[in-house]
Design an enzyme around this catalytic site. Structure first.
Site, short mmCIF file in Angstrom:
data_model
loop_
_atom_site.label_atom_id
_atom_site.label_comp_id
_atom_site.label_asym_id
_atom_site.label_seq_id
_atom_site.Cartn_x
_atom_site.Cartn_y
_atom_site.Cartn_z
N ASP A 112 -58.42 20.13 -127.24
CA ASP A 112 -57.55 19.16 -126.56
C ASP A 112 -56.35 19.82 -125.89
OD1 ASP A 112 -56.56 19.68 -129.13
OD2 ASP A 112 -55.49 17.78 -129.21
N THR A 135 -64.62 23.17 -129.45
CA THR A 135 -63.77 23.23 -130.64
C THR A 135 -64.60 22.79 -131.83
OG1 THR A 135 -61.87 22.23 -131.78
CG2 THR A 135 -62.82 20.95 -129.99
N ARG A 181 -57.15 20.19 -139.35
CA ARG A 181 -55.74 19.91 -139.64
C ARG A 181 -55.35 18.50 -139.21
NH1 ARG A 181 -52.33 23.71 -141.29
NH2 ARG A 181 -53.76 25.39 -140.78
#
Ligand code: ATP
Length: 331
Positions: A112, A135, A181
């Site tokens: 992102d 990702t 995360r």
């Protein structure tokens, strides 16, 4: 002032991998270079993401240069996080390097943050820019899955299967910390695929008391092991902190295992290779169609194009539904 006029034809495109590396980035790179070659466009590869763009580390790539990389994890171009690219001055230098190399379009493979940088590069300097979601976190909408997610989850599930063997032998509770995360997709899918009792993710709140009750109930029902998957980072003390709080005032025999960076590495799965091939080709096709500031993705096996902004501001994928399923089956 930068010249914001679009070139009449696309002659040369630059490709980079940016942010965290993910398995399948090489498959996408190979596809971009070969699709460009098939369309008589030349390619340059940029080393180490936006950092290399600012440092001017660009080198020509042809179809042969991307031989033998399809099956490799990581990224042969290298990747980096660049603070300078977050500033207009840094992007100005990067744009100058691209212009000097005769580049008129850019394909950015990343997460992102990389898409946000890509949007600014196009807005401020007039390059046609198309993104590919690369990702392990799966935290971009506009695609069912991001490149690398499937491989990362398979690695996590493989580790969980091994942990389950020892957990069941000892009648033990395991807390397994996986990456993610800000996004719990890896925790959710590895929990579902690995038969976890609970997954703790940033997308959903939970109470220590209810997790404790769930674990105790599972053992009382005769389960010989329990696995709680914890997405990294969201909780104080990580999985160790969660384990201490959940087992507080119980005699539960528990262990904590943090899977860490092994989740990033390894050869991409078939799914990530095929996704890389499709999205690399789709990115070049989008540029040839005159698209700009979009990310290509795959939804329900169809190639779709999503404006950059929407990829990090919206998400209509059914995370909550899968979380509910995982909960119903954990008994
Ligand atoms: P991952 O999901 O694997 O972490 P990412 O692409 O989100 O990948 P980031 O470190 O967030 O990783 O972003 C990669 C790079 O993109 C940053 O190092 C920075 O150079 C650039 N970038 C990120 N956000 C912005 C922004 N808002 N403006 C300009 N550039 C940005």
């Amino acid at each position: 002032m930068p010249d914001l006029k679009r070139p009449a034809a696309l002659n040369r495109l630059a490709v980079l991998t940016s942010g965290g590396d993910s398995p399948g980035m090489n498959a996408a790179l190979r596809a971009v270079v070969r699709a460009a070659d098939a369309a008589q466009m030349s390619c340059v590869g940029i080393a180490d993401g936006y950092k290399g763009m600012i440092d001017g580390r660009l080198k020509p790539l042809d179809a042969r240069d991307v031989s033998g990389i399809l099956q490799l994890g990581g990224t042969v171009l290298g990747t980096a996080r660049s603070t300078r690219f977050r500033t207009p001055e840094g992007r100005e230098i990067a744009a100058k390097n691209l212009r000097n190399a005769g580049v008129d379009a850019v394909v950015v493979i990343g997460g992102d943050g990389s898409m946000q940088g890509a949007k600014l590069l196009s807005e401020e300097h007039g390059f046609a820019v198309v993104g590919i979601p690369g990702t392990i976190d799966n935290d971009l909408s506009g695609t069912d899955f991001t490149l690398g997610f499937d491989t990362a989850v398979n690695t996590a599930v493989d580790a969980m299967d091994k942990i389950r063997d020892t957990a069941a032998s000892h009648n033990r509770l395991f807390f397994i910390e996986v990456m993610g995360r800000h996004a719990g997709w890896i925790a959710l899918y590895s929990g579902l695929a690995g038969g976890a009792t609970a997954v703790l993710v940033p997308e959903s709140s939970w109470e220590e008391d209810s997790i404790r009750a769930k674990v105790l109930e599972s053992f009382a029902l005769g389960k010989r092991f329990c696995i709680v998957v914890v997405a990294e980072g969201g909780e104080e003390g990580g999985a160790f902190g969660v384990a201490r709080r959940v087992t507080h005032e119980t005699d539960l025999d528990y262990r904590v295992s943090t899977l860490g960076h092994m989740q990033r590495g390894g050869a991409p799965t078939m799914r990530d290779r095929v996704l890389g091939a499709r999205l690399g080709d789709a990115a070049v096709a989008a540029l040839l169609d005159g698209e700009d500031q979009i990310m290509v993705g795959e939804r329900r096996l169809e190639i779709v194009r999503t404006p950059f902004e929407e990829t990090w501001t919206t998400d209509d994928r059914d995370f909550a539904g899968l979380l509910g399923l995982m909960d119903r089956l954990a008994r």
